[in-house]
Design a protein around this motif. Sequence first.
Motif, mmCIF file in Angstrom:
data_model
loop_
_atom_site.group_PDB
_atom_site.id
_atom_site.type_symbol
_atom_site.label_atom_id
_atom_site.label_comp_id
_atom_site.label_asym_id
_atom_site.label_seq_id
_atom_site.Cartn_x
_atom_site.Cartn_y
_atom_site.Cartn_z
ATOM 1 N N VAL A 167 0.841 -1.204 0.000
ATOM 2 C CA VAL A 167 0.000 0.000 0.000
ATOM 3 C C VAL A 167 0.874 1.253 0.000
ATOM 4 C CG1 VAL A 167 -1.664 1.383 1.321
ATOM 5 C CG2 VAL A 167 -2.022 -1.079 1.066
ATOM 6 N N ARG A 168 1.905 1.253 0.858
ATOM 7 C CA ARG A 168 2.801 2.414 0.951
ATOM 8 C C ARG A 168 3.517 2.646 -0.385
ATOM 9 N NH1 ARG A 168 3.838 1.656 5.992
ATOM 10 N NH2 ARG A 168 5.424 0.090 5.637
ATOM 11 N N ALA A 169 4.002 1.564 -0.984
ATOM 12 C CA ALA A 169 4.666 1.680 -2.294
ATOM 13 C C ALA A 169 3.679 2.212 -3.329
ATOM 14 C CB ALA A 169 5.209 0.312 -2.729
ATOM 15 N N GLY A 170 2.454 1.693 -3.300
ATOM 16 C CA GLY A 170 1.423 2.151 -4.236
ATOM 17 C C GLY A 170 1.158 3.643 -4.098
ATOM 18 N N ASP A 171 1.096 4.117 -2.853
ATOM 19 C CA ASP A 171 0.857 5.551 -2.605
ATOM 20 C C ASP A 171 1.988 6.401 -3.179
ATOM 21 O OD1 ASP A 171 -1.469 4.879 -1.303
ATOM 22 O OD2 ASP A 171 -0.657 5.120 0.733
ATOM 23 N N TRP A 172 3.219 5.939 -3.001
ATOM 24 C CA TRP A 172 4.371 6.690 -3.527
ATOM 25 C C TRP A 172 4.395 6.679 -5.054
ATOM 26 C CZ3 TRP A 172 8.362 4.662 0.577
ATOM 27 C CH2 TRP A 172 8.388 5.554 1.653
ATOM 28 N N TYR A 173 4.096 5.504 -5.638
ATOM 29 C CA TYR A 173 4.062 5.430 -7.111
ATOM 30 C C TYR A 173 3.002 6.388 -7.664
ATOM 31 C CZ TYR A 173 7.071 1.260 -7.478
ATOM 32 O OH TYR A 173 8.123 0.389 -7.451
ATOM 33 N N LYS A 174 1.844 6.422 -6.998
ATOM 34 C CA LYS A 174 0.752 7.297 -7.452
ATOM 35 C C LYS A 174 1.184 8.761 -7.384
ATOM 36 C CE LYS A 174 -4.191 6.544 -7.417
ATOM 37 N NZ LYS A 174 -4.075 5.555 -8.476
ATOM 38 N N GLN A 175 1.875 9.097 -6.304
ATOM 39 C CA GLN A 175 2.393 10.450 -6.110
ATOM 40 C C GLN A 175 3.329 10.854 -7.252
ATOM 41 O OE1 GLN A 175 3.745 11.051 -1.991
ATOM 42 N NE2 GLN A 175 5.552 12.024 -2.823
ATOM 43 N N GLU A 176 4.045 9.850 -7.788
ATOM 44 C CA GLU A 176 5.002 10.105 -8.873
ATOM 45 C C GLU A 176 4.381 9.855 -10.254
ATOM 46 O OE1 GLU A 176 8.405 11.241 -8.218
ATOM 47 O OE2 GLU A 176 7.184 11.647 -6.447
ATOM 48 N N ASP A 177 3.046 9.719 -10.290
ATOM 49 C CA ASP A 177 2.302 9.472 -11.541
ATOM 50 C C ASP A 177 2.652 8.149 -12.219
ATOM 51 O OD1 ASP A 177 0.810 11.829 -11.379
ATOM 52 O OD2 ASP A 177 2.372 13.012 -12.357
ATOM 53 N N ALA A 178 3.192 7.203 -11.458
ATOM 54 C CA ALA A 178 3.433 5.858 -12.001
ATOM 55 C C ALA A 178 2.200 5.009 -11.663
ATOM 56 C CB ALA A 178 4.697 5.262 -11.387
ATOM 57 N N ASN A 179 1.081 5.367 -12.294
ATOM 58 C CA ASN A 179 -0.213 4.806 -11.894
ATOM 59 C C ASN A 179 -0.351 3.303 -12.138
ATOM 60 O OD1 ASN A 179 -1.389 7.218 -10.901
ATOM 61 N ND2 ASN A 179 -1.685 7.924 -12.982
ATOM 62 N N TYR B 68 -9.766 -3.126 -4.105
ATOM 63 C CA TYR B 68 -10.191 -3.571 -5.444
ATOM 64 C C TYR B 68 -11.031 -2.508 -6.138
ATOM 65 C CZ TYR B 68 -8.321 -8.300 -5.327
ATOM 66 O OH TYR B 68 -7.471 -9.386 -5.319
ATOM 67 N N THR B 69 -11.842 -1.779 -5.365
ATOM 68 C CA THR B 69 -12.647 -0.705 -5.949
ATOM 69 C C THR B 69 -11.747 0.420 -6.446
ATOM 70 O OG1 THR B 69 -14.412 -1.273 -4.387
ATOM 71 C CG2 THR B 69 -14.637 0.801 -5.529
ATOM 72 N N THR B 70 -10.706 0.735 -5.666
ATOM 73 C CA THR B 70 -9.724 1.757 -6.069
ATOM 74 C C THR B 70 -9.022 1.353 -7.367
ATOM 75 O OG1 THR B 70 -9.313 2.372 -3.768
ATOM 76 C CG2 THR B 70 -7.601 2.963 -5.345
ATOM 77 N N VAL B 71 -8.588 0.087 -7.425
ATOM 78 C CA VAL B 71 -7.899 -0.436 -8.609
ATOM 79 C C VAL B 71 -8.819 -0.357 -9.832
ATOM 80 C CG1 VAL B 71 -6.972 -2.548 -9.658
ATOM 81 C CG2 VAL B 71 -6.327 -1.953 -7.337
ATOM 82 N N ALA B 72 -10.085 -0.742 -9.648
ATOM 83 C CA ALA B 72 -11.052 -0.721 -10.755
ATOM 84 C C ALA B 72 -11.292 0.706 -11.241
ATOM 85 C CB ALA B 72 -12.360 -1.363 -10.309
ATOM 86 N N ASP B 73 -11.446 1.644 -10.302
ATOM 87 C CA ASP B 73 -11.704 3.041 -10.675
ATOM 88 C C ASP B 73 -10.587 3.588 -11.554
ATOM 89 O OD1 ASP B 73 -14.104 3.137 -9.371
ATOM 90 O OD2 ASP B 73 -13.359 4.152 -7.579
ATOM 91 N N TRP B 74 -9.336 3.270 -11.181
ATOM 92 C CA TRP B 74 -8.229 3.747 -12.008
ATOM 93 C C TRP B 74 -8.218 3.023 -13.356
ATOM 94 C CZ3 TRP B 74 -4.044 1.578 -14.468
ATOM 95 C CH2 TRP B 74 -3.209 2.513 -15.116
#
Length: 289
Positions: free
Chosen positions: A139-151, A178-184
């Motif tokens: 989750v933490r890695a995902g948050d950082w990737y999102k912050q860096e636009d590595a969606n 899973y809902t977050t993943v689907a939305d993106w």
Amino acid sequence: MGKSPGDDLLAKGEKKAGSSVGWFGSQSSKWEEAGDLFQQAANQFKIEKEWEKSGKAFEREAACRLKAGENNDAMNAFHNAAKSYKKSNPEAAVSALHQTIQLLTQAGNFRQAADREKEIAGVYAQDGLDMAKARDSFVRAGDWYKQEDANATANQCYQQAAELSADLGDYPRSMDLYTTVADWSLTSALTKYSVKEYWLRAALCSMAMGDLVTTSRLMESFAQKDVTFPSTREAKFAHELWQACEEADVERFTAAVVQYDQVTKLDNWKTGVLLRIKKALEEDEGGLT
């Protein structure tokens, strides 16, 4: 048995690190030279497959690099220590990766910090060392990737976190992820095809929670987000399971699972969650609420 070349280099490194600086020397060059010797020792230990010694020598190198003000080299040394420790001491590997992340975030390199955090998740997930910590790191890695636009990479991390959450019995967290993943995934033509799979998983999590009201609400919101969803095999399967749960009909539930599996083979994750739902149905013949 005599000393190995790695031990000799380590001793030289310790001697250099403990030496006093002469008239024409400098503190930084002393620490650089000691760091070089520790690095050579660490690499020699790698050749000798002495992973614990290699990790410790890389950590000694990192300490010297920090004293010499070479933070980038210290970062690399800690990462190299983690790679050696992974072979013998997972907890020490995680500790070295945390040190790497600290230096990366101080330098503002959040993309690389995300890579290292994902590595930590992998260490914890391997051989089931600590699945809860693995989930949190994903989750933490995902948050950082999102912050860096590595969606796309962020989404992969959230997916793994969602899967682990359900394995841990944390179905609400899994459903949300899973809902977050689907939305993106809805936002890209390349990933839109996979949305129905994530929505099915989210619906299954809500049923595993025993919360059929939430299942119904989810199905309605999914249909609003994508009007084609209700006609998919995944949506029809979820709806049939939901109805079977509403009616506390174990036979109908089982028949729906068998029928779906004949066309689309169920993976281990879905099988595990479905067994959980079925068990709750069998235990509570009055139905889930």
